[in-house]
Design a protein around this motif. Sequence first.
Motif, PDB file in Angstrom:
ATOM      1  N   SER A  34      13.210  -2.691  -8.331  1.00 54.17           N
ATOM      2  CA  SER A  34      13.811  -1.525  -7.688  1.00 54.17           C
ATOM      3  C   SER A  34      13.871  -1.791  -6.190  1.00 54.17           C
ATOM      4  N   SER A  35      14.844  -1.190  -5.522  1.00 52.03           N
ATOM      5  CA  SER A  35      15.040  -1.420  -4.091  1.00 52.03           C
ATOM      6  C   SER A  35      14.260  -0.412  -3.261  1.00 52.03           C
ATOM      7  N   ILE A  70      12.439  -2.963   7.014  1.00 54.18           N
ATOM      8  CA  ILE A  70      12.466  -4.025   6.012  1.00 54.18           C
ATOM      9  C   ILE A  70      13.096  -3.483   4.741  1.00 54.18           C
ATOM     10  N   CYS A  71      14.106  -4.190   4.262  1.00 57.69           N
ATOM     11  CA  CYS A  71      14.733  -3.882   2.981  1.00 57.69           C
ATOM     12  C   CYS A  71      14.263  -4.921   1.976  1.00 57.69           C
ATOM     13  N   GLY A  72      14.160  -4.522   0.732  1.00 57.72           N
ATOM     14  CA  GLY A  72      13.735  -5.473  -0.279  1.00 57.72           C
ATOM     15  C   GLY A  72      13.683  -4.853  -1.658  1.00 57.72           C
ATOM     16  N   ALA A  73      13.096  -5.579  -2.577  1.00 52.93           N
ATOM     17  CA  ALA A  73      12.941  -5.134  -3.953  1.00 52.93           C
ATOM     18  C   ALA A  73      11.476  -5.274  -4.349  1.00 52.93           C
ATOM     19  N   PHE A  74      11.044  -4.395  -5.230  1.00 55.90           N
ATOM     20  CA  PHE A  74       9.662  -4.441  -5.705  1.00 55.90           C
ATOM     21  C   PHE A  74       9.622  -4.272  -7.205  1.00 55.90           C
ATOM     22  N   ALA A 113       8.248   1.069  12.139  1.00 51.84           N
ATOM     23  CA  ALA A 113       7.875   1.824  13.338  1.00 51.84           C
ATOM     24  C   ALA A 113       7.192   3.136  12.968  1.00 51.84           C
ATOM     25  N   ARG A 114       7.707   3.806  11.959  1.00 51.10           N
ATOM     26  CA  ARG A 114       7.132   5.096  11.546  1.00 51.10           C
ATOM     27  C   ARG A 114       6.250   4.997  10.311  1.00 51.10           C
ATOM     28  N   GLY A 115       6.271   3.851   9.634  1.00 53.51           N
ATOM     29  CA  GLY A 115       5.468   3.684   8.428  1.00 53.51           C
ATOM     30  C   GLY A 115       5.981   4.512   7.269  1.00 53.51           C
ATOM     31  N   ARG A 116       7.298   4.724   7.237  1.00 55.52           N
ATOM     32  CA  ARG A 116       7.895   5.578   6.208  1.00 55.52           C
ATOM     33  C   ARG A 116       8.631   4.727   5.181  1.00 55.52           C
ATOM     34  N   LEU A 117       8.470   5.072   3.913  1.00 53.10           N
ATOM     35  CA  LEU A 117       9.049   4.341   2.803  1.00 53.10           C
ATOM     36  C   LEU A 117      10.162   5.168   2.172  1.00 53.10           C
ATOM     37  N   THR A 118      11.298   4.541   1.891  1.00 55.23           N
ATOM     38  CA  THR A 118      12.420   5.203   1.230  1.00 55.23           C
ATOM     39  C   THR A 118      12.722   4.465  -0.062  1.00 55.23           C
ATOM     40  N   GLN A 144       0.826  -1.210   0.000  1.00 52.47           N
ATOM     41  CA  GLN A 144       0.000   0.000   0.000  1.00 52.47           C
ATOM     42  C   GLN A 144       0.856   1.254   0.000  1.00 52.47           C
ATOM     43  N   ALA A 145       1.944   1.258   0.775  1.00 49.00           N
ATOM     44  CA  ALA A 145       2.828   2.421   0.809  1.00 49.00           C
ATOM     45  C   ALA A 145       3.496   2.622  -0.546  1.00 49.00           C
ATOM     46  N   LEU A 146       3.903   1.548  -1.190  1.00 45.39           N
ATOM     47  CA  LEU A 146       4.503   1.659  -2.523  1.00 45.39           C
ATOM     48  C   LEU A 146       3.494   2.168  -3.543  1.00 45.39           C
ATOM     49  N   ALA A 147       2.281   1.655  -3.500  1.00 48.66           N
ATOM     50  CA  ALA A 147       1.250   2.104  -4.436  1.00 48.66           C
ATOM     51  C   ALA A 147       0.938   3.582  -4.239  1.00 48.66           C
ATOM     52  N   ALA A 148       0.892   4.033  -2.988  1.00 51.57           N
ATOM     53  CA  ALA A 148       0.627   5.445  -2.727  1.00 51.57           C
ATOM     54  C   ALA A 148       1.799   6.314  -3.161  1.00 51.57           C
ATOM     55  N   SER A 149       3.009   5.856  -2.918  1.00 51.37           N
ATOM     56  CA  SER A 149       4.187   6.638  -3.279  1.00 51.37           C
ATOM     57  C   SER A 149       4.374   6.725  -4.795  1.00 51.37           C
ATOM     58  N   LEU A 150       4.103   5.635  -5.487  1.00 46.08           N
ATOM     59  CA  LEU A 150       4.258   5.604  -6.935  1.00 46.08           C
ATOM     60  C   LEU A 150       3.009   6.064  -7.675  1.00 46.08           C
ATOM     61  N   ASP A 151       1.930   6.280  -6.944  1.00 43.94           N
ATOM     62  CA  ASP A 151       0.644   6.694  -7.503  1.00 43.94           C
ATOM     63  C   ASP A 151       0.204   5.742  -8.623  1.00 43.94           C
ATOM     64  N   THR A 152       0.139   4.464  -8.261  1.00 41.55           N
ATOM     65  CA  THR A 152      -0.254   3.444  -9.223  1.00 41.55           C
ATOM     66  C   THR A 152      -1.295   2.518  -8.596  1.00 41.55           C
ATOM     67  N   SER A 153      -2.095   1.917  -9.446  1.00 43.24           N
ATOM     68  CA  SER A 153      -3.076   0.951  -8.957  1.00 43.24           C
ATOM     69  C   SER A 153      -2.762  -0.458  -9.459  1.00 43.24           C
ATOM     70  N   SER A 154      -1.623  -0.603 -10.155  1.00 42.01           N
ATOM     71  CA  SER A 154      -1.257  -1.928 -10.660  1.00 42.01           C
ATOM     72  C   SER A 154      -0.685  -2.789  -9.537  1.00 42.01           C
ATOM     73  N   ALA A 155      -0.633  -4.080  -9.779  1.00 39.08           N
ATOM     74  CA  ALA A 155      -0.145  -5.030  -8.770  1.00 39.08           C
ATOM     75  C   ALA A 155       1.344  -4.810  -8.516  1.00 39.08           C
ATOM     76  N   ILE A 156       1.741  -4.975  -7.257  1.00 35.45           N
ATOM     77  CA  ILE A 156       3.133  -4.794  -6.863  1.00 35.45           C
ATOM     78  C   ILE A 156       3.643  -6.115  -6.301  1.00 35.45           C
ATOM     79  N   GLU A 157       4.769  -6.564  -6.851  1.00 35.30           N
ATOM     80  CA  GLU A 157       5.395  -7.817  -6.413  1.00 35.30           C
ATOM     81  C   GLU A 157       6.598  -7.486  -5.538  1.00 35.30           C
TER      82      GLU A 157
END
Length: 111
Positions: A81-82, A68-72, A88-93, A42-55
């Motif tokens: 992309s990483s 949590i570190c990872g790739a999407f 704890a803060r719900g912040r995405l980088t 959800q955080a990635l979809a909001a940040s990227l402003d997309t409604s497509s599926a995120i893996e």
Amino acid sequence: MTLSRPFLLMIIVPVIGIIALAALIFGGQAISDDSVDGEIQQALAASLDTSSAIELQHLQEVQYGYGICGAFKTADSDGFSSFFYDTARGRLTLDVSSSEYRSHCGLSAIC
């Protein structure tokens, strides 16, 4: 009848209790992991402003489980992309050159 009661009370009941407790603990952990994955998506979809599926791939807990570190990959993109997600803060980088990403997800932080 007197021989089966001690067996039931001393062996069967504790085994059933241990199995139920293990199912409760590990089932709760699995549900918790699924909810964190959903928060990240959800955080990635909001940040990227997309409604497509995120893996999500290569998820790794850092900061004793507070990050949590990872790739999407979105359905629209070709490669992964990483990212770093602070639970704890719900912040995405998404910026891999930022100091927050490098300090938590860099090779020196993993080793």
